[in-house]
Scaffold this motif. Structure first.
Motif, mmCIF file in Angstrom:
data_model
loop_
_atom_site.group_PDB
_atom_site.id
_atom_site.type_symbol
_atom_site.label_atom_id
_atom_site.label_comp_id
_atom_site.label_asym_id
_atom_site.label_seq_id
_atom_site.Cartn_x
_atom_site.Cartn_y
_atom_site.Cartn_z
ATOM 1 N N ARG A 45 0.845 -1.201 0.000
ATOM 2 C CA ARG A 45 0.000 0.000 0.000
ATOM 3 C C ARG A 45 0.884 1.256 0.000
ATOM 4 N N HIS A 46 1.975 1.196 0.741
ATOM 5 C CA HIS A 46 2.895 2.337 0.794
ATOM 6 C C HIS A 46 3.848 2.373 -0.403
ATOM 7 N N PHE A 47 4.311 1.197 -0.812
ATOM 8 C CA PHE A 47 5.320 1.085 -1.872
ATOM 9 C C PHE A 47 4.910 -0.025 -2.827
ATOM 10 N N PRO A 48 4.299 0.321 -3.964
ATOM 11 C CA PRO A 48 3.787 -0.702 -4.870
ATOM 12 C C PRO A 48 4.874 -1.569 -5.511
ATOM 13 N N THR A 49 6.109 -1.064 -5.544
ATOM 14 C CA THR A 49 7.218 -1.829 -6.116
ATOM 15 C C THR A 49 8.458 -1.614 -5.253
ATOM 16 N N SER A 50 9.418 -2.513 -5.390
ATOM 17 C CA SER A 50 10.680 -2.346 -4.658
ATOM 18 C C SER A 50 11.422 -1.106 -5.156
ATOM 19 N N GLU A 51 11.234 -0.758 -6.439
ATOM 20 C CA GLU A 51 11.872 0.451 -6.973
ATOM 21 C C GLU A 51 11.345 1.704 -6.273
ATOM 22 N N ALA A 52 10.037 1.717 -5.990
ATOM 23 C CA ALA A 52 9.455 2.865 -5.289
ATOM 24 C C ALA A 52 10.057 3.002 -3.895
ATOM 25 N N LEU A 53 10.269 1.886 -3.215
ATOM 26 C CA LEU A 53 10.904 1.929 -1.895
ATOM 27 C C LEU A 53 12.354 2.389 -2.021
ATOM 28 N N LEU A 54 13.081 1.850 -2.984
ATOM 29 C CA LEU A 54 14.478 2.236 -3.183
ATOM 30 C C LEU A 54 14.594 3.732 -3.471
ATOM 31 N N GLU A 55 13.724 4.243 -4.324
ATOM 32 C CA GLU A 55 13.745 5.671 -4.641
ATOM 33 C C GLU A 55 13.458 6.502 -3.390
ATOM 34 N N THR A 56 12.509 6.067 -2.582
ATOM 35 C CA THR A 56 12.192 6.776 -1.341
ATOM 36 C C THR A 56 13.415 6.812 -0.434
ATOM 37 N N LEU A 57 14.142 5.710 -0.375
ATOM 38 C CA LEU A 57 15.352 5.656 0.442
ATOM 39 C C LEU A 57 16.405 6.640 -0.054
ATOM 40 N N ALA A 58 16.452 6.866 -1.366
ATOM 41 C CA ALA A 58 17.452 7.764 -1.953
ATOM 42 C C ALA A 58 17.085 9.237 -1.825
ATOM 43 N N HIS A 59 15.829 9.554 -1.573
ATOM 44 C CA HIS A 59 15.392 10.962 -1.562
ATOM 45 C C HIS A 59 16.193 11.854 -0.613
ATOM 46 N N PRO A 60 16.460 11.448 0.642
ATOM 47 C CA PRO A 60 17.234 12.349 1.512
ATOM 48 C C PRO A 60 18.628 12.664 0.958
ATOM 49 N N SER A 61 19.306 11.699 0.393
ATOM 50 C CA SER A 61 20.634 11.944 -0.174
ATOM 51 C C SER A 61 20.535 12.840 -1.402
ATOM 52 N N LEU A 62 19.523 12.640 -2.222
ATOM 53 C CA LEU A 62 19.331 13.512 -3.379
ATOM 54 C C LEU A 62 19.083 14.954 -2.928
ATOM 55 N N GLU A 63 18.257 15.117 -1.901
ATOM 56 C CA GLU A 63 17.976 16.460 -1.377
ATOM 57 C C GLU A 63 19.237 17.105 -0.814
ATOM 58 N N ASP A 64 20.076 16.306 -0.127
ATOM 59 C CA ASP A 64 21.336 16.831 0.411
ATOM 60 C C ASP A 64 22.270 17.278 -0.712
ATOM 61 N N LEU A 65 22.332 16.490 -1.780
ATOM 62 C CA LEU A 65 23.196 16.853 -2.906
ATOM 63 C C LEU A 65 22.685 18.105 -3.613
ATOM 64 N N ILE A 66 21.391 18.250 -3.715
ATOM 65 C CA ILE A 66 20.814 19.472 -4.303
ATOM 66 C C ILE A 66 21.203 20.674 -3.456
ATOM 67 N N ALA A 67 21.073 20.551 -2.141
ATOM 68 C CA ALA A 67 21.437 21.661 -1.253
ATOM 69 C C ALA A 67 22.926 21.982 -1.389
ATOM 70 N N TYR A 68 23.758 20.946 -1.510
ATOM 71 C CA TYR A 68 25.201 21.170 -1.670
ATOM 72 C C TYR A 68 25.468 21.907 -2.983
ATOM 73 N N ALA A 69 24.844 21.454 -4.061
ATOM 74 C CA ALA A 69 25.055 22.084 -5.369
ATOM 75 C C ALA A 69 24.603 23.534 -5.361
ATOM 76 N N GLU A 70 23.496 23.820 -4.700
ATOM 77 C CA GLU A 70 23.013 25.207 -4.623
ATOM 78 C C GLU A 70 24.014 26.090 -3.880
ATOM 79 N N ARG A 71 24.595 25.562 -2.808
ATOM 80 C CA ARG A 71 25.633 26.318 -2.093
ATOM 81 C C ARG A 71 26.879 26.482 -2.963
ATOM 82 N N ALA A 72 27.246 25.411 -3.663
ATOM 83 C CA ALA A 72 28.447 25.446 -4.508
ATOM 84 C C ALA A 72 28.324 26.497 -5.596
#
Length: 194
Positions: A45-72
Motif C-alpha cells: 500500500r505504501h510502496f507498490p514496487t521495490s523500486e518505489a521503496l528504493l527511490e524513497t530511500l534515496a530521496h534524503p541523499s538527493l535532497e542533500d546533494l541538491i542543497a550542496y550544489a546550490e551552495r556550490a
C-alpha cells in the motif's frame, strides 16, 4: 488504522529497507514486510514496487546533494565548487547504497524522484558551465562525460576492494580524473576530501 499508525508503519518499512540496502541484501517487499513486522499488504500500500521503496530511500541523499550544489553555485571559486560537488556526490554514493541504482535507472516510479534527479542534473550542468566559462576544464567535456566518469570512479573504488579501502581509493581515483579534466596544470584539482 489511524494516520499515526500508518506513519509508524511507513517509517518501519523505510528503516527496514535502509537496513537491507546497507547490508546489500535484495530489496524484496515480502522480505521487508516480514522483517519490519508489518503485513505484506501494508508494504504494498505504501510502496507498490521495490523500486518505489528504493527511490524513497534515496530521496534524503538527493535532497542533500541538491542543497550542496546550490551552495556550490554561490562559491566564488568555480573549480573548487565543481570539485566539491563531485566529491560530495561520490561520497554520497559510497555511503548510501540506494543512490547508485537510482542514478543508473532508465526511469522512475515516483514523480518526486524524477523531479529531484532532474533538479540535481540541472545544478550539476550549471556547475560544469561555470568551470567551462572560466576556462578551467578541458574543451569538449560534456555533462554526460562527467556523470559517466563519476560512476566509473565509484565502481573502480568498489570492485575488488574492501569497504575499509573504498574511501581512500575513491579519493585517489577522483584526483586522477580531476587532474585529467582540469585545463590548467593540475595543482588545484585535488578532491575536497583528500
Amino acid at each position: 488504522m489511524t494516520r499515526r499508525d500508518a506513519a509508524r508503519n511507513w517509517q518501519r518499512i523505510v528503516d527496514t529497507g535502509r537496513t537491507f540496502v546497507s547490508e546489500q541484501r535484495p530489496l524484496r517487499l515480502n522480505d521487508v514486510a516480514h522483517e519490519a513486522s508489518v503485513g505484506v499488504a501494508t508494504v504494498y500500500r505504501h510502496f507498490p514496487t521495490s523500486e518505489a521503496l528504493l527511490e524513497t530511500l534515496a530521496h534524503p541523499s538527493l535532497e542533500d546533494l541538491i542543497a550542496y550544489a546550490e551552495r556550490a553555485l554561490r562559491d566564488d571559486d568555480a573549480w573548487l565548487a565543481f570539485v566539491g560537488f563531485l566529491t560530495a556526490g561520490i561520497n554520497a554514493q559510497l555511503t548510501d547504497g540506494a543512490l547508485q541504482p537510482v542514478f543508473a535507472a532508465a526511469g522512475y516510479e515516483l514523480p518526486k524522484t524524477a523531479e529531484l534527479v532532474g533538479h540535481l542534473e540541472a545544478l550539476a550542468a550549471d556547475l560544469l558551465d561555470r568551470v567551462r566559462t572560466a576556462g578551467l576544464i578541458r574543451p569538449g567535456v560534456e555533462h554526460t562525460d562527467v556523470v559517466r566518469l563519476m560512476c566509473g570512479v565509484v565502481f573502480a573504488a568498489s570492485v575488488h576492494a574492501t569497504p575499509a579501502e573504498r574511501a581512500t581509493l575513491t579519493r585517489r581515483y577522483l584526483d586522477l580524473v580531476l587532474d585529467g579534466l582540469h585545463a590548467g596544470n593540475g595543482n588545484r584539482s585535488r578532491s575536497c576530501s583528500g
